[in-house]
Motif scaffolding. Structure first.
Motif, PDB file in Angstrom:
ATOM      1  N   ASP A   1       0.857  -1.182   0.000  1.00 46.28           N
ATOM      2  CA  ASP A   1       0.000   0.000   0.000  1.00 46.28           C
ATOM      3  C   ASP A   1       0.897   1.237   0.000  1.00 46.28           C
ATOM      4  OD1 ASP A   1      -0.779  -0.761   3.442  1.00 46.28           O
ATOM      5  OD2 ASP A   1       0.987   0.197   2.606  1.00 46.28           O
ATOM      6  N   GLY A   2       0.316   2.378  -0.272  1.00 47.78           N
ATOM      7  CA  GLY A   2       1.097   3.599  -0.362  1.00 47.78           C
ATOM      8  C   GLY A   2       1.520   3.859  -1.799  1.00 47.78           C
ATOM      9  N   SER A   3       2.488   4.746  -1.970  1.00 45.93           N
ATOM     10  CA  SER A   3       2.926   5.151  -3.308  1.00 45.93           C
ATOM     11  C   SER A   3       4.070   4.284  -3.793  1.00 45.93           C
ATOM     12  CB  SER A   3       3.381   6.618  -3.277  1.00 45.93           C
ATOM     13  OG  SER A   3       2.348   7.454  -2.822  1.00 45.93           O
ATOM     14  N   GLY A   4       4.169   4.121  -5.110  1.00 50.29           N
ATOM     15  CA  GLY A   4       5.299   3.432  -5.683  1.00 50.29           C
ATOM     16  C   GLY A   4       6.531   4.309  -5.640  1.00 50.29           C
ATOM     17  N   ARG A   5       7.700   3.726  -5.893  1.00 53.76           N
ATOM     18  CA  ARG A   5       8.963   4.446  -5.839  1.00 53.76           C
ATOM     19  C   ARG A   5       9.364   4.877  -7.236  1.00 53.76           C
ATOM     20  NH1 ARG A   5      12.194   7.325  -2.340  1.00 53.76           N
ATOM     21  NH2 ARG A   5      14.409   6.973  -2.719  1.00 53.76           N
ATOM     22  N   HIS A   6       9.604   6.153  -7.428  1.00 51.23           N
ATOM     23  CA  HIS A   6      10.096   6.745  -8.669  1.00 51.23           C
ATOM     24  C   HIS A   6       9.067   6.711  -9.795  1.00 51.23           C
ATOM     25  CE1 HIS A   6      14.031   7.257  -6.982  1.00 51.23           C
ATOM     26  NE2 HIS A   6      14.196   5.969  -6.778  1.00 51.23           N
ATOM     27  N   GLY A   7       8.180   5.775  -9.825  1.00 47.47           N
ATOM     28  CA  GLY A   7       7.233   5.639 -10.930  1.00 47.47           C
ATOM     29  C   GLY A   7       6.777   4.216 -11.118  1.00 47.47           C
ATOM     30  N   LEU A   8       7.355   3.301 -10.359  1.00 44.91           N
ATOM     31  CA  LEU A   8       6.889   1.917 -10.390  1.00 44.91           C
ATOM     32  C   LEU A   8       5.429   1.884  -9.933  1.00 44.91           C
ATOM     33  CD1 LEU A   8       7.332  -1.190 -10.528  1.00 44.91           C
ATOM     34  CD2 LEU A   8       8.072  -1.072  -8.135  1.00 44.91           C
ATOM     35  N   ARG A   9       4.599   1.191 -10.682  1.00 46.45           N
ATOM     36  CA  ARG A   9       3.188   1.111 -10.305  1.00 46.45           C
ATOM     37  C   ARG A   9       3.036   0.355  -8.986  1.00 46.45           C
ATOM     38  NH1 ARG A   9       1.214  -3.948 -11.433  1.00 46.45           N
ATOM     39  NH2 ARG A   9       2.609  -5.285 -12.663  1.00 46.45           N
ATOM     40  N   LEU A  10       1.907   0.520  -8.351  1.00 45.66           N
ATOM     41  CA  LEU A  10       1.626  -0.157  -7.099  1.00 45.66           C
ATOM     42  C   LEU A  10       1.466  -1.657  -7.358  1.00 45.66           C
ATOM     43  CD1 LEU A  10       1.057   0.364  -4.090  1.00 45.66           C
ATOM     44  CD2 LEU A  10      -1.355   0.517  -4.680  1.00 45.66           C
ATOM     45  N   LEU A  11       2.233  -2.473  -6.657  1.00 43.49           N
ATOM     46  CA  LEU A  11       2.167  -3.920  -6.828  1.00 43.49           C
ATOM     47  C   LEU A  11       1.223  -4.538  -5.811  1.00 43.49           C
ATOM     48  CD1 LEU A  11       5.963  -4.805  -7.362  1.00 43.49           C
ATOM     49  CD2 LEU A  11       4.204  -4.363  -9.099  1.00 43.49           C
ATOM     50  N   ALA A  12       0.455  -5.493  -6.266  1.00 45.41           N
ATOM     51  CA  ALA A  12      -0.438  -6.221  -5.377  1.00 45.41           C
ATOM     52  C   ALA A  12       0.345  -7.282  -4.619  1.00 45.41           C
ATOM     53  CB  ALA A  12      -1.569  -6.863  -6.182  1.00 45.41           C
ATOM     54  N   ALA A  13      -0.251  -7.774  -3.541  1.00 41.43           N
ATOM     55  CA  ALA A  13       0.424  -8.775  -2.708  1.00 41.43           C
ATOM     56  C   ALA A  13       0.737 -10.039  -3.500  1.00 41.43           C
ATOM     57  CB  ALA A  13      -0.442  -9.102  -1.495  1.00 41.43           C
ATOM     58  N   ASP A  14      -0.183 -10.458  -4.404  1.00 41.91           N
ATOM     59  CA  ASP A  14       0.080 -11.678  -5.173  1.00 41.91           C
ATOM     60  C   ASP A  14       1.197 -11.467  -6.190  1.00 41.91           C
ATOM     61  OD1 ASP A  14      -1.485  -9.951  -6.680  1.00 41.91           O
ATOM     62  OD2 ASP A  14      -2.495 -11.564  -7.759  1.00 41.91           O
ATOM     63  N   GLU A  15       1.367 -10.231  -6.687  1.00 38.80           N
ATOM     64  CA  GLU A  15       2.474  -9.955  -7.601  1.00 38.80           C
ATOM     65  C   GLU A  15       3.807 -10.021  -6.862  1.00 38.80           C
ATOM     66  OE1 GLU A  15       1.169  -6.993 -11.080  1.00 38.80           O
ATOM     67  OE2 GLU A  15       0.798  -6.172  -9.084  1.00 38.80           O
ATOM     68  N   ILE A  16       3.849  -9.503  -5.644  1.00 37.45           N
ATOM     69  CA  ILE A  16       5.081  -9.572  -4.863  1.00 37.45           C
ATOM     70  C   ILE A  16       5.420 -11.025  -4.551  1.00 37.45           C
ATOM     71  CG2 ILE A  16       6.141  -8.945  -2.659  1.00 37.45           C
ATOM     72  CD1 ILE A  16       4.509  -6.372  -2.716  1.00 37.45           C
ATOM     73  N   ALA A  17       4.407 -11.824  -4.255  1.00 34.84           N
ATOM     74  CA  ALA A  17       4.631 -13.255  -4.009  1.00 34.84           C
ATOM     75  C   ALA A  17       5.143 -13.941  -5.269  1.00 34.84           C
ATOM     76  CB  ALA A  17       3.342 -13.909  -3.530  1.00 34.84           C
ATOM     77  N   ALA A  18       4.607 -13.546  -6.432  1.00 33.19           N
ATOM     78  CA  ALA A  18       5.071 -14.137  -7.691  1.00 33.19           C
ATOM     79  C   ALA A  18       6.525 -13.771  -7.963  1.00 33.19           C
ATOM     80  CB  ALA A  18       4.174 -13.673  -8.834  1.00 33.19           C
ATOM     81  N   LEU A  19       6.897 -12.546  -7.661  1.00 32.59           N
ATOM     82  CA  LEU A  19       8.298 -12.139  -7.822  1.00 32.59           C
ATOM     83  C   LEU A  19       9.217 -13.006  -6.973  1.00 32.59           C
ATOM     84  CD1 LEU A  19       8.345  -8.217  -7.719  1.00 32.59           C
ATOM     85  CD2 LEU A  19       9.065  -9.674  -9.616  1.00 32.59           C
ATOM     86  N   ALA A  20       8.821 -13.241  -5.734  1.00 28.67           N
ATOM     87  CA  ALA A  20       9.656 -14.025  -4.822  1.00 28.67           C
ATOM     88  C   ALA A  20       9.829 -15.454  -5.302  1.00 28.67           C
ATOM     89  CB  ALA A  20       9.044 -14.008  -3.422  1.00 28.67           C
ATOM     90  N   ALA A  21       8.874 -15.933  -6.119  1.00 28.93           N
ATOM     91  CA  ALA A  21       8.944 -17.319  -6.602  1.00 28.93           C
ATOM     92  C   ALA A  21       9.731 -17.460  -7.905  1.00 28.93           C
ATOM     93  CB  ALA A  21       7.528 -17.858  -6.788  1.00 28.93           C
ATOM     94  N   GLU A  22      10.153 -16.359  -8.483  1.00 27.65           N
ATOM     95  CA  GLU A  22      10.902 -16.407  -9.748  1.00 27.65           C
ATOM     96  C   GLU A  22      12.233 -17.131  -9.561  1.00 27.65           C
ATOM     97  OE1 GLU A  22      10.596 -14.985 -12.878  1.00 27.65           O
ATOM     98  OE2 GLU A  22       8.742 -13.831 -12.698  1.00 27.65           O
ATOM     99  N   PRO A  23      12.631 -17.980 -10.529  1.00 31.42           N
ATOM    100  CA  PRO A  23      13.932 -18.665 -10.420  1.00 31.42           C
ATOM    101  C   PRO A  23      15.129 -17.715 -10.373  1.00 31.42           C
ATOM    102  CG  PRO A  23      12.536 -19.703 -12.078  1.00 31.42           C
ATOM    103  CD  PRO A  23      11.851 -18.431 -11.677  1.00 31.42           C
TER     104      PRO A  23
END
Length: 624
Positions: free
Chosen positions: A67-89
């Motif tokens: 929640d809150g603002s993105g950094r520099h211009g990165l769009r706001l990421l949802a919780a499931d997107e952050i979880a998907a990032l963590a699962a990337e090889p």
């Protein structure tokens, strides 16, 4: 496959499916495309590109905010997107204590997305700090009040209480941080700390310590060494003569070699890397780093890797001024964590020893971001502070013309436009000193309100009055700043010199000599100077107008600060203004509108990383 028509512009962002990001540099797009080429998802490519962009802005990591603002211009990421990032090889998701090695190009830890190198640097710095703080021991030769009286000329007043505390506390520690604004006596304190550390080392090792002094620029290292020499003279000539027992420690401190951190680490220059590293430690018992706010994350990691475990590291600087041009804000993060922790290995100096303290409340108001207090302090400063609205080219031209008139008068008074014999060091010194009387600092480097154009205008004005040099690049009185280190000539980024005409009509550029070892300790050496032919200088630029960043580590009697007229300029911050104004010893002029000033004081640089959190979580445990 049909050929692409000539002149067609190919948009790699659209072809790859990566969301459009106009702010990105070519490097950031390359990082994103590299991710896709190696099997990463579009989401990972998008975040990796923004992480690369964030690094270019000085961030050590990119915060992943649910929640809150993105950094520099990165769009706001949802919780499931952050979880998907963590699962990337291609991503290592750290769970629990941070590791000191990862095999993937990216990492997620403490709510931040990292490029691999910055993650490893941050973890290594935090681990080094933790070990150094935890290794504090009881000193063998602690400082008594009588000892402190000897080093402070019997002064026990409130104005030196923090200085005395710093000298007492530094003993037995492997890391000590001394911070404070301009004129608060950091150099005075460092000199006495070195004496106390010298006595402690002799008590432990029966030999004087090897002391090294480093800074990000040669100019900053030179300034500290010169200040130590001046302080030593005052110490020897105080109301109470310095006891003989301390004299040998003073002599040893003044014999310390000084230079850039690159030189301290043994930079291999074009070959890359350093001669001193974790496998070949710096042969020093005490290392003092001045202007530590200018040290970036990678450089601090290299220094900590190369120090012996039993060496004492003293970091000195103003944590509130501009951070490094590289990645991170390590001094700011460390001081913030230490102040929360309340440890004994940090001292902040607050009392100003300057003869004219009119500007001290102005500096403090800017540091705190208090616009109302700034206005009150500014009015109270009276003739020491001037404000002139510069909104267009005409305003700027008028201001520069008046500035040039004063600058020309100062240089003429110093004799800088006249022939000066190469055998007259005192005349050369007068010309060099004239450069410290007034300095134009610019928030921007390029553009109509930038340092480059302002310097060109000043030089053009000065040349007009010098016979035979109306269109010449080089002329008597020209000020230049070195912009690239040259180890063969001992010229370093930030060194300032002046072009002078000798008795035979030749032009040479004069600089202060590097104050090292025997040269620096010679009490009758006189002005330490060296000169170079104009054509032999390494990369350099005009120095009558420089950026605020380039001014760090310097002080001038009178400073003018040129701000852009647009209040939404991304460069504006209270740290920039604080750094600029704190360069002035007696008078400051702000060339800016009230609206720009209010915006600047309200804006604070917050570099993103988890270093402060790591300090608080791990390195601040068990420090004693």
């Amino acid at each position: 496959m049909s050929a692409v028509p000539a002149g067609t512009c190919i948009n790699f962002r659209q072809r790859s499916g990566i969301p459009d990001a106009d702010a990105w540099r070519a490097l950031d797009h390359t990082v994103a495309r590299w991710v896709i080429a190696h099997g990463g998802s579009l989401l990972l490519a998008e975040v990796a590109g923004w992480a690369s962009y964030a690094e270019g802005q000085g961030d050590g990591a990119l915060p992943l905010l649910v929640d809150g603002s993105g950094r520099h211009g990165l769009r706001l990421l949802a919780a499931d997107e952050i979880a998907a990032l963590a699962a990337e090889p291609m991503v290592t998701a750290i769970d629990g204590d941070a590791g000191d090695e990862i095999a993937t190009p990216f990492a997620i830890d403490l709510g931040h997305f990292y490029l691999r190198r910055n993650y490893l640097h941050e973890c290594a710095v935090a681990a080094h700090i933790a070990r150094r703080r935890a290794s504090a021991s009881t000193p063998i030769a602690p400082m008594s009040e009588t000892d402190l009286d000897a080093l402070f000329d019997g002064d026990r007043g409130d104005n030196v209480r923090s200085q005395r505390e710093a000298v007492r506390r530094v003993l037995g520690r492997r890391l000590f941080v001394l911070t404070g604004g301009p004129g608060t006596g950091k150099t005075t304190t460092v000199l006495r700390m070195l004496l106390a550390l010298g006595r402690e080392h002799v008590a432990r090792k029966e030999a004087p310590p090897v002391i090294r002094i480093g800074a990000s620029t040669g100019k900053a290292a030179q300034r500290l060494t010169d200040s130590l020499r001046e302080g030593a003279m005052k110490l020897r000539n105080g109301r109470q003569s310095l006891p003989e027992a301390w004299t040998r420690h003073l002599d040893n401190a003044l014999g310390a070699e000084s230079g850039t951190l690159h030189r301290l680490l043994g930079s291999r220059r074009h070959g890359g890397g350093f001669a001193y590293n974790k496998d070949n430690r710096i042969p020093a018992d005490v290392v003092v780093v001045d202007e530590a706010s200018m040290v970036d994350l990678a450089m601090l990691r290299a220094l900590l890797d190369a120090l012996r475990e039993d060496a004492v590291l003293v970091l000195v600087g103003d944590a509130d001024q501009l951070t490094s041009v590289g990645t991170g804000s390590v001094l700011l993060d460390l001081v913030a964590a230490m102040e929360v922790d309340g440890g004994e290995d940090l001292v902040r100096l607050r009392h100003s020893f300057r003869a004219d303290t009119s500007l001290v409340p102005v500096n403090e108001a800017i540091r705190l971001g208090d616009i109302a207090e700034f206005e009150r302090a500014w009015r109270a400063a009276g003739g020491c502070a001037g404000r002139l609205a510069v909104v267009d080219r005409r305003d700027l031209g008028l201001r520069l013309a008046a500035w040039c008139r004063d600058l020309r008068a100062s240089l003429e008074e110093s004799g800088a436009f006249n022939p000066i014999s190469n055998d007259d060091p005192h005349a050369i010194r007068r010309a060099l000193d004239a450069l410290r009387r007034q300095q134009l600092l610019c928030a921007l480097r390029e553009g109509e309100f930038g340092a480059e154009q302002a310097n060109e205008a000043i030089e053009a004005s000065l040349r007009k009055g010098i016979e035979g040099h109306g269109n010449a690049t080089w002329y008597p009185g020209r000020a230049v700043m070195i912009s690239r280190n040259d180890y063969a000539y001992d010229l370093f980024n930030g060194d300032v010199g002046i072009c002078l005409k000798d008795a035979q009509g030749g032009l040479r550029v004069w600089f202060d000599s590097p104050a090292i070892a025997a040269e620096a300790s010679a009490s009758d050496a006189g002005p330490l100077l060296r000169s170079f032919a104009t054509g032999s200088l390494p990369a350099h630029q005009g120095a009558f107008a420089i950026t605020v960043h380039k001014s760090q580590g310097s002080e001038y009697e009178r400073v003018a600060v040129l701000m852009p007229p647009e209040k939404d300029n991304a460069v504006l911050s209270r740290q920039l203004l604080y750094t600029a104004i704190s360069r002035a010893r007696s008078r400051i002029e702000l060339w800016a509108t009230d609206e720009v000033l209010a915006t600047t004081i309200a804006a604070s640089i917050q570099r993103s990383a988890a270093l402060q959190l790591r300090f608080a979580r791990g390195s601040l445990e068990g420090h004693g």
